[in-house]
Design a protein around this motif. Structure first.
Motif, PDB file in Angstrom:
ATOM      1  N   LEU A   5      66.901  23.935  90.662  1.00 52.35           N
ATOM      2  CA  LEU A   5      66.720  23.214  89.323  1.00 52.35           C
ATOM      3  C   LEU A   5      65.187  23.246  88.494  1.00 52.35           C
ATOM      4  O   LEU A   5      64.104  23.918  89.310  1.00 52.35           O
ATOM      5  CB  LEU A   5      66.934  22.234  89.474  1.00 52.35           C
ATOM      6  N   ASP A   6      65.487  23.625  87.489  1.00 53.69           N
ATOM      7  CA  ASP A   6      63.614  23.362  86.932  1.00 53.69           C
ATOM      8  C   ASP A   6      62.718  22.365  87.126  1.00 53.69           C
ATOM      9  O   ASP A   6      63.500  20.987  87.051  1.00 53.69           O
ATOM     10  CB  ASP A   6      63.516  24.035  84.890  1.00 53.69           C
ATOM     11  N   VAL A   7      61.678  22.069  86.945  1.00 53.16           N
ATOM     12  CA  VAL A   7      60.879  21.079  86.618  1.00 53.16           C
ATOM     13  C   VAL A   7      61.534  21.007  85.594  1.00 53.16           C
ATOM     14  O   VAL A   7      61.219  20.780  85.020  1.00 53.16           O
ATOM     15  CB  VAL A   7      59.494  21.994  86.917  1.00 53.16           C
ATOM     16  N   LEU A   8      61.834  19.484  85.696  1.00 49.57           N
ATOM     17  CA  LEU A   8      61.654  18.500  84.253  1.00 49.57           C
ATOM     18  C   LEU A   8      60.271  18.390  84.159  1.00 49.57           C
ATOM     19  O   LEU A   8      59.454  17.890  84.626  1.00 49.57           O
ATOM     20  CB  LEU A   8      62.608  17.467  84.463  1.00 49.57           C
ATOM     21  N   GLU A   9      60.080  18.093  82.339  1.00 50.44           N
ATOM     22  CA  GLU A   9      58.806  17.280  81.950  1.00 50.44           C
ATOM     23  C   GLU A   9      59.661  17.463  80.696  1.00 50.44           C
ATOM     24  O   GLU A   9      59.615  17.742  79.698  1.00 50.44           O
ATOM     25  CB  GLU A   9      57.315  18.609  81.870  1.00 50.44           C
ATOM     26  N   ARG A  10      58.907  15.942  80.526  1.00 46.33           N
ATOM     27  CA  ARG A  10      59.462  14.864  79.429  1.00 46.33           C
ATOM     28  C   ARG A  10      58.650  15.860  77.553  1.00 46.33           C
ATOM     29  O   ARG A  10      57.354  16.458  77.938  1.00 46.33           O
ATOM     30  CB  ARG A  10      59.067  13.479  79.142  1.00 46.33           C
ATOM     31  N   HIS A  11      59.438  16.446  76.773  1.00 41.90           N
ATOM     32  CA  HIS A  11      58.425  16.671  75.216  1.00 41.90           C
ATOM     33  C   HIS A  11      57.201  15.806  74.979  1.00 41.90           C
ATOM     34  O   HIS A  11      57.347  14.566  74.923  1.00 41.90           O
ATOM     35  CB  HIS A  11      59.208  17.470  74.687  1.00 41.90           C
ATOM     36  N   GLY A  46      64.480   6.085  77.482  1.00 43.36           N
ATOM     37  CA  GLY A  46      63.675   4.736  78.517  1.00 43.36           C
ATOM     38  C   GLY A  46      63.196   5.261  79.391  1.00 43.36           C
ATOM     39  O   GLY A  46      62.081   7.045  78.778  1.00 43.36           O
ATOM     40  N   GLU A  47      62.658   5.308  80.200  1.00 38.27           N
ATOM     41  CA  GLU A  47      61.433   5.080  81.206  1.00 38.27           C
ATOM     42  C   GLU A  47      61.917   6.913  82.259  1.00 38.27           C
ATOM     43  O   GLU A  47      63.358   7.094  82.008  1.00 38.27           O
ATOM     44  CB  GLU A  47      61.578   4.377  82.458  1.00 38.27           C
ATOM     45  N   GLY A  48      60.485   7.672  82.400  1.00 35.40           N
ATOM     46  CA  GLY A  48      61.891   9.496  82.632  1.00 35.40           C
ATOM     47  C   GLY A  48      62.600  10.019  81.768  1.00 35.40           C
ATOM     48  O   GLY A  48      61.917  10.565  80.715  1.00 35.40           O
ATOM     49  N   PHE A  49      63.623  10.069  82.212  1.00 33.20           N
ATOM     50  CA  PHE A  49      64.321  11.291  82.118  1.00 33.20           C
ATOM     51  C   PHE A  49      65.692  10.347  81.275  1.00 33.20           C
ATOM     52  O   PHE A  49      67.112  11.228  81.541  1.00 33.20           O
ATOM     53  CB  PHE A  49      64.869  12.434  82.391  1.00 33.20           C
ATOM     54  N   THR A  50      65.731   8.965  80.685  1.00 29.07           N
ATOM     55  CA  THR A  50      66.685   8.379  80.556  1.00 29.07           C
ATOM     56  C   THR A  50      66.766   8.203  79.329  1.00 29.07           C
ATOM     57  O   THR A  50      65.451   7.646  78.287  1.00 29.07           O
ATOM     58  CB  THR A  50      66.865   7.344  81.458  1.00 29.07           C
ATOM     59  N   VAL A  51      68.201   7.558  78.905  1.00 22.13           N
ATOM     60  CA  VAL A  51      68.725   6.889  77.158  1.00 22.13           C
ATOM     61  C   VAL A  51      69.154   6.101  77.197  1.00 22.13           C
ATOM     62  O   VAL A  51      70.211   5.721  78.473  1.00 22.13           O
ATOM     63  CB  VAL A  51      68.411   7.978  76.486  1.00 22.13           C
ATOM     64  N   LEU A  87      65.009  14.523  74.964  1.00 19.16           N
ATOM     65  CA  LEU A  87      63.627  14.281  76.162  1.00 19.16           C
ATOM     66  C   LEU A  87      62.686  15.367  76.610  1.00 19.16           C
ATOM     67  O   LEU A  87      61.623  15.051  76.660  1.00 19.16           O
ATOM     68  CB  LEU A  87      64.198  13.149  76.779  1.00 19.16           C
ATOM     69  N   LEU A  88      63.879  16.502  76.334  1.00 17.89           N
ATOM     70  CA  LEU A  88      62.647  17.821  77.001  1.00 17.89           C
ATOM     71  C   LEU A  88      62.593  18.781  75.994  1.00 17.89           C
ATOM     72  O   LEU A  88      61.459  19.691  76.148  1.00 17.89           O
ATOM     73  CB  LEU A  88      63.848  18.463  77.951  1.00 17.89           C
ATOM     74  N   GLY A  89      63.171  18.482  74.625  1.00 15.54           N
ATOM     75  CA  GLY A  89      62.891  19.048  73.788  1.00 15.54           C
ATOM     76  C   GLY A  89      63.957  20.130  73.100  1.00 15.54           C
ATOM     77  O   GLY A  89      64.905  18.401  72.694  1.00 15.54           O
ATOM     78  N   PRO A  90      64.619  20.676  72.786  1.00 24.82           N
ATOM     79  CA  PRO A  90      65.685  21.037  72.124  1.00 24.82           C
ATOM     80  C   PRO A  90      66.738  20.438  72.351  1.00 24.82           C
ATOM     81  O   PRO A  90      67.584  20.163  73.331  1.00 24.82           O
ATOM     82  CB  PRO A  90      65.874  22.308  71.905  1.00 24.82           C
TER      83      PRO A  90
END
Length: 176
Positions: A5-11, A46-51, A87-90
């Motif tokens: 998996l790719d590394v996740l980065e919040r936009h 939300g925190e991290g990668f949550t909604v 949260l990541l972009g597009p």
């Protein structure tokens, strides 16, 4: 889900934790404030990668006697999970949705929805959604989804004229 998996980065321009997220579009059945027959979910980053979102289960949502229709529940989970790519972009569109209905959800209750990104591989975003009635330890539904990020203008170009807001979208005022 794939192993690599790719590394996740919040936009950097996405909503911050606790902030309301912008709807997918004005007429979105799930989160569009101007959708006359929609769920009109207000979603929060939300925190991290949550909604997260809350949804009152109203009488018009009834499927079986006194309980929510599975399609309405599926739509709500789909929309909350579908907000996570932002949260990541597009933004992304649903390519796979699986819902496990664990318990009947009574009309008159408030449904709590939470979605999280599990991983990303290029344009594919793997998500999980959970619904509960106030106790996160007692889920009433779980979902998994795969979303593919898209260029919204290109993806919907052939269909935007069918929208109730076509003039606004095509005139460059609100963005999809």
């Amino acid at each position: 889900m794939p192993d690599e998996l790719d590394v996740l980065e919040r936009h950097p321009k996405t909503a911050k934790p606790g902030e309301v997220m912008r709807p997918h579009n004005l007429m979105c059945f799930g989160c569009g404030a101007e959708s006359p027959h929609g769920l009109q979910l207000e979603m929060y980053a939300g925190e991290g990668f949550t909604v997260e979102a809350k949804m009152p289960v109203e009488q018009w949502m009834e499927g079986g006697p006194g309980v929510i229709h599975g399609g309405i529940l599926s739509s709500a989970l789909d929309d909350v999970m579908g907000m996570t790519p932002r949260l990541l972009g597009p933004p992304g569109v649903t390519v796979h949705l699986q819902v496990d209905f664990l318990q009947p959800i009574p009309v008159g209750k408030t449904l709590h929805l939470r979605a999280e990104i599990l991983g990303r591989q290029r344009r594919k975003i793997y998500t999980e959604g959970v619904a509960h009635l106030g106790d996160p330890e007692r889920p009433v539904a779980r979902a998994n989804g795969v979303f593919v990020t898209v260029d919204v203008r290109e993806h919907f170009a052939e269909h935007v004229e069918n929208s109730a807001k076509a003039a606004e979208y095509m005139g460059g005022k609100p963005q999809l």
